[in-house]
Design a protein around this motif. Structure first.
Motif, PDB file in Angstrom:
ATOM      1  N   SER A  34     -41.793  49.176 157.047  1.00 60.60           N
ATOM      2  CA  SER A  34     -42.172  47.713 157.881  1.00 60.60           C
ATOM      3  C   SER A  34     -43.343  46.880 156.176  1.00 60.60           C
ATOM      4  CB  SER A  34     -42.764  47.717 158.473  1.00 60.60           C
ATOM      5  OG  SER A  34     -44.103  48.426 158.741  1.00 60.60           O
ATOM      6  N   PHE A  35     -43.096  48.096 155.374  1.00 57.28           N
ATOM      7  CA  PHE A  35     -44.657  47.953 154.302  1.00 57.28           C
ATOM      8  C   PHE A  35     -44.443  47.828 153.450  1.00 57.28           C
ATOM      9  CE2 PHE A  35     -47.376  49.927 151.133  1.00 57.28           C
ATOM     10  CZ  PHE A  35     -48.426  49.284 151.769  1.00 57.28           C
ATOM     11  N   ILE A  36     -42.398  47.510 152.390  1.00 58.32           N
ATOM     12  CA  ILE A  36     -42.612  47.336 151.040  1.00 58.32           C
ATOM     13  C   ILE A  36     -40.988  47.278 150.997  1.00 58.32           C
ATOM     14  CG2 ILE A  36     -42.166  50.478 150.907  1.00 58.32           C
ATOM     15  CD1 ILE A  36     -42.728  49.659 147.862  1.00 58.32           C
ATOM     16  N   ASN A  37     -41.049  46.507 150.164  1.00 55.35           N
ATOM     17  CA  ASN A  37     -39.794  46.460 149.721  1.00 55.35           C
ATOM     18  C   ASN A  37     -39.102  45.754 148.941  1.00 55.35           C
ATOM     19  OD1 ASN A  37     -40.393  43.228 149.887  1.00 55.35           O
ATOM     20  ND2 ASN A  37     -39.424  42.798 152.072  1.00 55.35           N
ATOM     21  N   ILE A  38     -37.270  46.263 148.512  1.00 56.04           N
ATOM     22  CA  ILE A  38     -37.573  45.816 146.634  1.00 56.04           C
ATOM     23  C   ILE A  38     -36.071  45.241 146.103  1.00 56.04           C
ATOM     24  CG2 ILE A  38     -36.717  47.795 144.881  1.00 56.04           C
ATOM     25  CD1 ILE A  38     -38.691  49.478 145.372  1.00 56.04           C
ATOM     26  N   GLY A  39     -35.978  43.916 145.556  1.00 54.35           N
ATOM     27  CA  GLY A  39     -34.644  43.737 145.428  1.00 54.35           C
ATOM     28  C   GLY A  39     -34.990  43.872 143.491  1.00 54.35           C
ATOM     29  N   TYR A  40     -33.821  43.792 143.059  1.00 58.67           N
ATOM     30  CA  TYR A  40     -33.728  44.261 141.499  1.00 58.67           C
ATOM     31  C   TYR A  40     -32.667  43.079 141.335  1.00 58.67           C
ATOM     32  CZ  TYR A  40     -31.355  45.723 137.427  1.00 58.67           C
ATOM     33  OH  TYR A  40     -30.340  46.184 136.197  1.00 58.67           O
ATOM     34  N   SER A  41     -31.733  42.430 140.373  1.00 56.65           N
ATOM     35  CA  SER A  41     -30.568  41.647 139.562  1.00 56.65           C
ATOM     36  C   SER A  41     -30.655  41.567 138.389  1.00 56.65           C
ATOM     37  CB  SER A  41     -30.759  40.139 139.827  1.00 56.65           C
ATOM     38  OG  SER A  41     -32.005  39.620 139.483  1.00 56.65           O
ATOM     39  N   TYR A  42     -29.044  41.563 137.982  1.00 52.61           N
ATOM     40  CA  TYR A  42     -28.348  41.432 136.227  1.00 52.61           C
ATOM     41  C   TYR A  42     -27.839  40.790 136.238  1.00 52.61           C
ATOM     42  CZ  TYR A  42     -26.213  42.841 132.374  1.00 52.61           C
ATOM     43  OH  TYR A  42     -26.014  43.087 130.474  1.00 52.61           O
ATOM     44  N   ASP A  43     -28.393  40.219 135.154  1.00 50.94           N
ATOM     45  CA  ASP A  43     -28.025  38.416 134.717  1.00 50.94           C
ATOM     46  C   ASP A  43     -26.361  39.584 133.892  1.00 50.94           C
ATOM     47  OD1 ASP A  43     -29.417  37.771 136.852  1.00 50.94           O
ATOM     48  OD2 ASP A  43     -30.180  35.897 135.307  1.00 50.94           O
ATOM     49  N   ILE A  44     -25.634  38.572 133.957  1.00 52.82           N
ATOM     50  CA  ILE A  44     -24.622  38.478 132.608  1.00 52.82           C
ATOM     51  C   ILE A  44     -24.718  37.040 131.897  1.00 52.82           C
ATOM     52  CG2 ILE A  44     -21.913  39.407 131.737  1.00 52.82           C
ATOM     53  CD1 ILE A  44     -21.885  40.456 134.583  1.00 52.82           C
ATOM     54  N   THR A  45     -24.859  36.871 130.799  1.00 56.01           N
ATOM     55  CA  THR A  45     -25.270  35.796 129.757  1.00 56.01           C
ATOM     56  C   THR A  45     -23.840  35.674 129.459  1.00 56.01           C
ATOM     57  OG1 THR A  45     -26.867  36.904 128.745  1.00 56.01           O
ATOM     58  CG2 THR A  45     -25.782  35.009 127.725  1.00 56.01           C
ATOM     59  N   THR A  46     -23.268  34.163 129.926  1.00 58.11           N
ATOM     60  CA  THR A  46     -22.033  33.255 129.560  1.00 58.11           C
ATOM     61  C   THR A  46     -22.467  32.052 128.664  1.00 58.11           C
ATOM     62  OG1 THR A  46     -22.244  32.439 131.511  1.00 58.11           O
ATOM     63  CG2 THR A  46     -21.278  34.236 131.451  1.00 58.11           C
ATOM     64  N   SER A  47     -24.078  31.552 127.963  1.00 57.46           N
ATOM     65  CA  SER A  47     -23.576  31.321 127.003  1.00 57.46           C
ATOM     66  C   SER A  47     -23.295  31.465 125.635  1.00 57.46           C
ATOM     67  CB  SER A  47     -25.649  30.695 127.204  1.00 57.46           C
ATOM     68  OG  SER A  47     -26.308  31.379 127.503  1.00 57.46           O
ATOM     69  N   GLY A  48     -23.979  30.696 124.578  1.00 56.85           N
ATOM     70  CA  GLY A  48     -23.477  30.521 123.186  1.00 56.85           C
ATOM     71  C   GLY A  48     -24.279  31.883 122.860  1.00 56.85           C
ATOM     72  N   LEU A  49     -25.254  32.709 124.047  1.00 51.52           N
ATOM     73  CA  LEU A  49     -26.393  33.760 123.257  1.00 51.52           C
ATOM     74  C   LEU A  49     -25.625  35.148 124.033  1.00 51.52           C
ATOM     75  CD1 LEU A  49     -29.796  32.409 124.645  1.00 51.52           C
ATOM     76  CD2 LEU A  49     -29.223  32.998 122.502  1.00 51.52           C
ATOM     77  N   ASN A  50     -25.020  34.539 124.373  1.00 47.52           N
ATOM     78  CA  ASN A  50     -24.052  36.694 125.129  1.00 47.52           C
ATOM     79  C   ASN A  50     -23.529  37.145 123.577  1.00 47.52           C
ATOM     80  OD1 ASN A  50     -21.983  34.878 123.321  1.00 47.52           O
ATOM     81  ND2 ASN A  50     -20.500  34.713 126.207  1.00 47.52           N
ATOM     82  N   THR A  51     -23.093  36.940 122.103  1.00 43.98           N
ATOM     83  CA  THR A  51     -23.409  37.606 121.517  1.00 43.98           C
ATOM     84  C   THR A  51     -24.400  38.677 120.708  1.00 43.98           C
ATOM     85  OG1 THR A  51     -23.628  35.626 119.817  1.00 43.98           O
ATOM     86  CG2 THR A  51     -21.134  35.655 120.031  1.00 43.98           C
ATOM     87  N   VAL A  52     -25.355  38.350 121.862  1.00 38.62           N
ATOM     88  CA  VAL A  52     -26.521  38.405 120.872  1.00 38.62           C
ATOM     89  C   VAL A  52     -27.798  39.112 121.581  1.00 38.62           C
ATOM     90  CG1 VAL A  52     -27.118  37.711 118.816  1.00 38.62           C
ATOM     91  CG2 VAL A  52     -28.176  36.828 120.757  1.00 38.62           C
ATOM     92  N   SER A  53     -26.983  38.791 123.067  1.00 35.78           N
ATOM     93  CA  SER A  53     -27.833  39.425 124.516  1.00 35.78           C
ATOM     94  C   SER A  53     -27.184  40.283 125.606  1.00 35.78           C
ATOM     95  CB  SER A  53     -27.477  37.906 125.265  1.00 35.78           C
ATOM     96  OG  SER A  53     -28.410  38.506 126.361  1.00 35.78           O
ATOM     97  N   ASN A  54     -27.554  41.867 125.618  1.00 36.23           N
ATOM     98  CA  ASN A  54     -27.113  42.516 126.775  1.00 36.23           C
ATOM     99  C   ASN A  54     -27.933  42.187 128.158  1.00 36.23           C
ATOM    100  OD1 ASN A  54     -26.725  43.802 124.882  1.00 36.23           O
ATOM    101  ND2 ASN A  54     -28.663  44.496 124.121  1.00 36.23           N
ATOM    102  N   GLY A  55     -27.740  40.834 128.840  1.00 36.05           N
ATOM    103  CA  GLY A  55     -28.015  40.059 129.636  1.00 36.05           C
ATOM    104  C   GLY A  55     -29.652  40.532 130.223  1.00 36.05           C
TER     105      GLY A  55
END
Length: 338
Positions: A294-315
């Protein structure tokens, strides 16, 4: 010539990001809609504190890195001490349950106050927004609330010229200019909510400002533009313990095309949740979170790039830590920000 090409690439990248993303974007906006809409201020029955960190397009030098700290709380003795949504001292029904929604009553009219600090760095450009927020919540019916809110403060934008190498040390695009600027900042929003759905609309950067670092008229055409957000979400009960929570976010930022996010997460009582997201022409994401206590919570997300930057981005990685202060009813997950 190589230095010129490098400088050109850096400026094209920064201009692209500044034009289409003058404000940071978030995958976990569903975990903290307060970042996008000041009407959310004071919506929960405790003091809500969140700290977030987002590293976008990892692997790409100079890609956006965002960090923030937000805090907001309700005001009004009726809301804090005995409104219809309050939980008994033992904690009561969790907000994801059918029984909670069946017995739900709209919150008493009350005020909310808060503050946001957001820092976003893209290459040599850093922008920090410091804003105070206020909202007023009233009951439209016995089960539906409407909130209106405003956010006002300052925006500081700076250019670190030491990170830029030019062929001409006195390049007119960055020399003899104001590389550290303070600008006024204003946003407004509305939010309608019940126990099973919400809709919100907001406008950020209501006061267009010049966005350049040179006094040369050939380089001082850039300006900030208003950013419009429309969002909504609902609860769908799969079983007595599992709830599906779909939501959407539509962003309108002229002159770029309209874009949108679609999210869906599964919540198991008030213990943990996981889900996925899709951002048009940009990425797919996976999300997960746990309500530790009741004091703390945590959230995490990871995005996989689908735009033209996907050749140089690790997400893209994003983590959010939430604290529930003055949580007298010992709830372990948000009552309204589901």
């Amino acid at each position: 010539m190589k230095k010129f090409l490098y400088l050109l690439l850096v400026f094209v990248f920064c201009i692209e990001v500044a034009g289409a993303q003058q404000r940071p974007q978030y995958t976990q906006y569903v975990f903290n809609n307060y970042l996008l809409n000041p009407a959310v201020t004071g919506i929960e029955n405790y003091t809500d504190v969140k700290a977030g960190y987002r590293s976008q397009w990892t692997g790409l030098n100079g890609a956006p890195v965002t960090s923030y700290l937000t805090i907001n709380a309700p005001l009004g003795s009726n809301f804090l001490q005995g409104d219809a949504t309050a939980f008994p001292a033992s904690g009561g029904e969790n907000p994801s349950s059918r029984l909670y929604t069946q017995n739900y009553m709209a919150a008493e009219p009350h005020h909310g106050i808060g503050m946001t600090i957001v820092t976003d760095q893209t290459g040599p450009i850093t922008q920090t927004n410091i804003d105070a927020t206020y909202a007023y919540h009233l009951g439209l019916t016995d089960r539906v609330n409407l909130a209106v809110g405003v956010s006002a403060g300052v925006s500081h934008i700076s250019l670190n010229t030491s990170e830029i190498t030019t062929e001409n040390p006195l390049d007119p695009a960055i020399s003899n200019g104001n590389n550290s600027q303070w600008k006024p900042d204003l946003s407004i929003g509305v939010w309608m909510y019940s126990s099973t759905y919400y809709f919100g609309a907001s406008i950020q950067q209501l006061l267009p400002q010049n966005l350049y670092f040179s006094t040369n008229n050939s380089y001082n055409q850039s300006k900030t533009v208003p950013q419009y957000f429309l969002t909504g979400g609902t609860k769908i009960f799969m079983t007595d313990d599992i709830t599906l929570l779909p939501s959407f976010l539509i962003k309108v930022i002229e002159p770029t095309p309209v874009t949108f996010d679609i999210n869906a997460k599964f919540s198991f009582r008030d213990k943990f949740w996981f889900g996925g997201s899709y951002r048009r022409n940009d990425s797919f994401g996976v999300l997960a979170g746990v309500n530790i206590s009741s004091f703390i919570n945590i959230g995490y997300s990871y995005d996989i790039t689908t735009s033209g930057l996907n050749t140089v981005s690790n997400g893209t990685h994003e983590i959010v830590i939430g604290l529930l202060l003055n949580n007298r009813y010992k709830v372990t997950c948000p009552q309204h920000m589901f």
